[in-house]
Write a protein that holds these residues in place. Structure first.
Motif, PDB file in Angstrom:
ATOM      1  N   VAL A 125      23.602   3.306  -4.112  1.00 47.67           N
ATOM      2  CA  VAL A 125      23.317   3.390  -5.545  1.00 47.67           C
ATOM      3  C   VAL A 125      23.754   2.066  -6.163  1.00 47.67           C
ATOM      4  CG1 VAL A 125      23.761   4.602  -7.700  1.00 47.67           C
ATOM      5  CG2 VAL A 125      23.605   5.892  -5.570  1.00 47.67           C
ATOM      6  N   VAL A 126      22.798   1.362  -6.729  1.00 43.11           N
ATOM      7  CA  VAL A 126      23.060   0.062  -7.360  1.00 43.11           C
ATOM      8  C   VAL A 126      22.521   0.127  -8.792  1.00 43.11           C
ATOM      9  CG1 VAL A 126      22.514  -2.397  -7.297  1.00 43.11           C
ATOM     10  CG2 VAL A 126      22.972  -1.181  -5.166  1.00 43.11           C
ATOM     11  N   GLY A 127      23.396  -0.118  -9.722  1.00 45.64           N
ATOM     12  CA  GLY A 127      22.987  -0.082 -11.129  1.00 45.64           C
ATOM     13  C   GLY A 127      22.424   1.266 -11.538  1.00 45.64           C
ATOM     14  N   GLY A 128      22.951   2.329 -10.942  1.00 45.01           N
ATOM     15  CA  GLY A 128      22.492   3.676 -11.258  1.00 45.01           C
ATOM     16  C   GLY A 128      21.186   4.065 -10.583  1.00 45.01           C
ATOM     17  N   GLN A 129      20.602   3.165  -9.818  1.00 46.88           N
ATOM     18  CA  GLN A 129      19.331   3.419  -9.135  1.00 46.88           C
ATOM     19  C   GLN A 129      19.588   3.681  -7.651  1.00 46.88           C
ATOM     20  OE1 GLN A 129      16.050   3.505 -10.434  1.00 46.88           O
ATOM     21  NE2 GLN A 129      15.608   4.260  -8.390  1.00 46.88           N
ATOM     22  N   ILE A 185      29.169  -2.609   5.581  1.00 47.05           N
ATOM     23  CA  ILE A 185      29.583  -3.144   6.885  1.00 47.05           C
ATOM     24  C   ILE A 185      31.081  -3.437   6.887  1.00 47.05           C
ATOM     25  CG2 ILE A 185      29.401  -5.136   8.430  1.00 47.05           C
ATOM     26  CD1 ILE A 185      26.423  -5.299   7.564  1.00 47.05           C
ATOM     27  N   GLU A 186      31.575  -4.071   5.840  1.00 46.81           N
ATOM     28  CA  GLU A 186      32.997  -4.403   5.772  1.00 46.81           C
ATOM     29  C   GLU A 186      33.859  -3.152   5.810  1.00 46.81           C
ATOM     30  OE1 GLU A 186      33.307  -6.888   2.307  1.00 46.81           O
ATOM     31  OE2 GLU A 186      32.217  -8.533   3.283  1.00 46.81           O
ATOM     32  N   GLN A 187      33.409  -2.096   5.139  1.00 50.17           N
ATOM     33  CA  GLN A 187      34.152  -0.833   5.147  1.00 50.17           C
ATOM     34  C   GLN A 187      34.173  -0.247   6.554  1.00 50.17           C
ATOM     35  OE1 GLN A 187      32.703   2.544   5.462  1.00 50.17           O
ATOM     36  NE2 GLN A 187      34.756   3.379   5.333  1.00 50.17           N
ATOM     37  N   ARG A 188      33.043  -0.287   7.243  1.00 51.88           N
ATOM     38  CA  ARG A 188      32.989   0.226   8.624  1.00 51.88           C
ATOM     39  C   ARG A 188      33.880  -0.587   9.550  1.00 51.88           C
ATOM     40  NH1 ARG A 188      27.261   1.839  11.014  1.00 51.88           N
ATOM     41  NH2 ARG A 188      28.627   2.154  12.775  1.00 51.88           N
ATOM     42  N   HIS A 232      21.813  -6.248  -1.180  1.00 53.10           N
ATOM     43  CA  HIS A 232      22.327  -6.994  -0.033  1.00 53.10           C
ATOM     44  C   HIS A 232      23.864  -6.948  -0.035  1.00 53.10           C
ATOM     45  CE1 HIS A 232      21.246  -9.755   3.226  1.00 53.10           C
ATOM     46  NE2 HIS A 232      22.355 -10.413   2.947  1.00 53.10           N
ATOM     47  N   ALA A 233      24.448  -7.133  -1.197  1.00 54.01           N
ATOM     48  CA  ALA A 233      25.907  -7.083  -1.332  1.00 54.01           C
ATOM     49  C   ALA A 233      26.431  -5.682  -1.021  1.00 54.01           C
ATOM     50  CB  ALA A 233      26.327  -7.510  -2.735  1.00 54.01           C
ATOM     51  N   ALA A 234      25.703  -4.652  -1.422  1.00 51.37           N
ATOM     52  CA  ALA A 234      26.108  -3.277  -1.118  1.00 51.37           C
ATOM     53  C   ALA A 234      26.063  -3.026   0.397  1.00 51.37           C
ATOM     54  CB  ALA A 234      25.222  -2.283  -1.855  1.00 51.37           C
ATOM     55  N   SER A 282      17.549 -13.059   4.006  1.00 47.92           N
ATOM     56  CA  SER A 282      17.831 -13.743   2.747  1.00 47.92           C
ATOM     57  C   SER A 282      17.384 -12.843   1.601  1.00 47.92           C
ATOM     58  CB  SER A 282      17.082 -15.070   2.683  1.00 47.92           C
ATOM     59  OG  SER A 282      17.220 -15.604   1.385  1.00 47.92           O
ATOM     60  N   PRO A 283      18.341 -12.385   0.784  1.00 50.46           N
ATOM     61  CA  PRO A 283      17.952 -11.498  -0.312  1.00 50.46           C
ATOM     62  C   PRO A 283      17.156 -12.202  -1.408  1.00 50.46           C
ATOM     63  CG  PRO A 283      20.270 -12.061  -0.481  1.00 50.46           C
ATOM     64  CD  PRO A 283      19.771 -12.636   0.818  1.00 50.46           C
ATOM     65  N   ASP A 284      17.156 -13.523  -1.392  1.00 49.60           N
ATOM     66  CA  ASP A 284      16.431 -14.282  -2.413  1.00 49.60           C
ATOM     67  C   ASP A 284      14.983 -14.576  -2.020  1.00 49.60           C
ATOM     68  OD1 ASP A 284      18.728 -14.413  -4.063  1.00 49.60           O
ATOM     69  OD2 ASP A 284      19.492 -16.065  -2.844  1.00 49.60           O
ATOM     70  N   ALA A 285      14.649 -14.337  -0.750  1.00 55.70           N
ATOM     71  CA  ALA A 285      13.289 -14.622  -0.286  1.00 55.70           C
ATOM     72  C   ALA A 285      12.328 -13.543  -0.792  1.00 55.70           C
ATOM     73  CB  ALA A 285      13.256 -14.675   1.234  1.00 55.70           C
ATOM     74  N   PRO A 286      11.272 -13.958  -1.480  1.00 54.21           N
ATOM     75  CA  PRO A 286      10.292 -12.969  -1.954  1.00 54.21           C
ATOM     76  C   PRO A 286       9.455 -12.444  -0.796  1.00 54.21           C
ATOM     77  CG  PRO A 286       9.557 -15.187  -2.482  1.00 54.21           C
ATOM     78  CD  PRO A 286      10.913 -15.324  -1.866  1.00 54.21           C
ATOM     79  N   CYS A 287       9.012 -11.224  -0.941  1.00 54.32           N
ATOM     80  CA  CYS A 287       8.151 -10.600   0.068  1.00 54.32           C
ATOM     81  C   CYS A 287       6.926 -10.027  -0.637  1.00 54.32           C
ATOM     82  CB  CYS A 287       8.886  -9.464   0.783  1.00 54.32           C
ATOM     83  SG  CYS A 287      10.360  -9.961   1.668  1.00 54.32           S
ATOM     84  N   ASP A 288       5.760 -10.247  -0.063  1.00 51.67           N
ATOM     85  CA  ASP A 288       4.564  -9.637  -0.640  1.00 51.67           C
ATOM     86  C   ASP A 288       4.039  -8.522   0.252  1.00 51.67           C
ATOM     87  OD1 ASP A 288       3.682 -11.256   1.377  1.00 51.67           O
ATOM     88  OD2 ASP A 288       2.053 -12.169   0.241  1.00 51.67           O
ATOM     89  N   ALA A 289       4.643  -8.381   1.435  1.00 50.03           N
ATOM     90  CA  ALA A 289       4.297  -7.298   2.356  1.00 50.03           C
ATOM     91  C   ALA A 289       5.600  -6.724   2.916  1.00 50.03           C
ATOM     92  CB  ALA A 289       3.416  -7.810   3.494  1.00 50.03           C
ATOM     93  N   VAL A 290       5.536  -5.500   3.372  1.00 48.09           N
ATOM     94  CA  VAL A 290       6.726  -4.834   3.903  1.00 48.09           C
ATOM     95  C   VAL A 290       7.129  -5.474   5.227  1.00 48.09           C
ATOM     96  CG1 VAL A 290       7.709  -2.650   4.677  1.00 48.09           C
ATOM     97  CG2 VAL A 290       6.093  -2.682   2.755  1.00 48.09           C
ATOM     98  N   ARG A 291       8.354  -5.994   5.254  1.00 48.45           N
ATOM     99  CA  ARG A 291       8.949  -6.622   6.434  1.00 48.45           C
ATOM    100  C   ARG A 291      10.457  -6.628   6.218  1.00 48.45           C
ATOM    101  NH1 ARG A 291      10.951 -11.446   5.139  1.00 48.45           N
ATOM    102  NH2 ARG A 291      10.109 -12.626   3.407  1.00 48.45           N
ATOM    103  N   PRO A 292      11.252  -6.998   7.236  1.00 43.47           N
ATOM    104  CA  PRO A 292      12.700  -7.071   7.016  1.00 43.47           C
ATOM    105  C   PRO A 292      13.020  -7.995   5.843  1.00 43.47           C
ATOM    106  CG  PRO A 292      12.251  -7.121   9.351  1.00 43.47           C
ATOM    107  CD  PRO A 292      10.912  -7.206   8.650  1.00 43.47           C
TER     108      PRO A 292
END
Length: 152
Positions: free
Chosen positions: A111-115, A18-21, A11-13, A80-90
């Motif tokens: 690329v976050v943490g090399g992933q 966006i900030e760079q754009r 989310h931060a990436a 919200s990046p903290d909200a868990p998801c059990d199905a694919v959705r935004p």
């Protein structure tokens, strides 16, 4: 599982993207405005008018890009990046047989943490193909079967 690729970092990436754009568009708008303002009237009046018009068009194009970046920021703010998801959705982080996807905004490869992960909007073809799927389910994307390995 998706624990080693944290959604808040993705989310931060996306926010940094966006900030760079926004910064690039604002800088380009300023440069185009300065160019238009610095054009001096010459004996060839057409050249002056053409230069000002080109600078104005460039400024307007960059203003459009700034507007698009602001729309992306509003779209990202709804997730919200903290909200868990059990199905694919935004807001979902999806590990598939094709790789990782973060359904947020269209920011492309991150690329976050090399992933490596692809940030895509909910309207992206891959997101539409995976919509509503849960871990262990499959979807067809570009004629290929894609396994959903994990959703968080």
């Amino acid at each position: 599982m998706a624990d080693f690729l944290p959604k808040p970092a993705l989310h931060a990436a996306c926010q940094a993207f966006i900030e760079q754009r926004m910064a690039a568009a604002a800088l380009a708008m300023q440069a185009a405005q300065e160019s238009a303002n610095s054009d001096t009237k010459s004996s060839a009046g057409d050249k002056y008018e053409t230069g000002r018009e080109m600078a104005t068009q460039e400024r307007d194009r960059n203003a459009g890009q700034l507007h698009q970046a602001r729309q992306l920021a509003a779209e990202l703010a709804r997730i919200s990046p903290d909200a868990p998801c059990d199905a694919v959705r935004p807001g979902a982080l999806v590990h598939t047989s094709l790789g990782w996807f973060y359904l947020a905004i269209s920011a492309g490869r991150l690329v976050v943490g090399g992933q490596e992960c692809f940030a895509v909007s909910g309207a992206a073809p891959v997101a539409l193909a995976l919509k509503g799927k849960r871990a262990g389910e499959a979807a067809v994307f570009n004629g290929k079967t894609v396994q959903v390995l994990a959703v968080s």
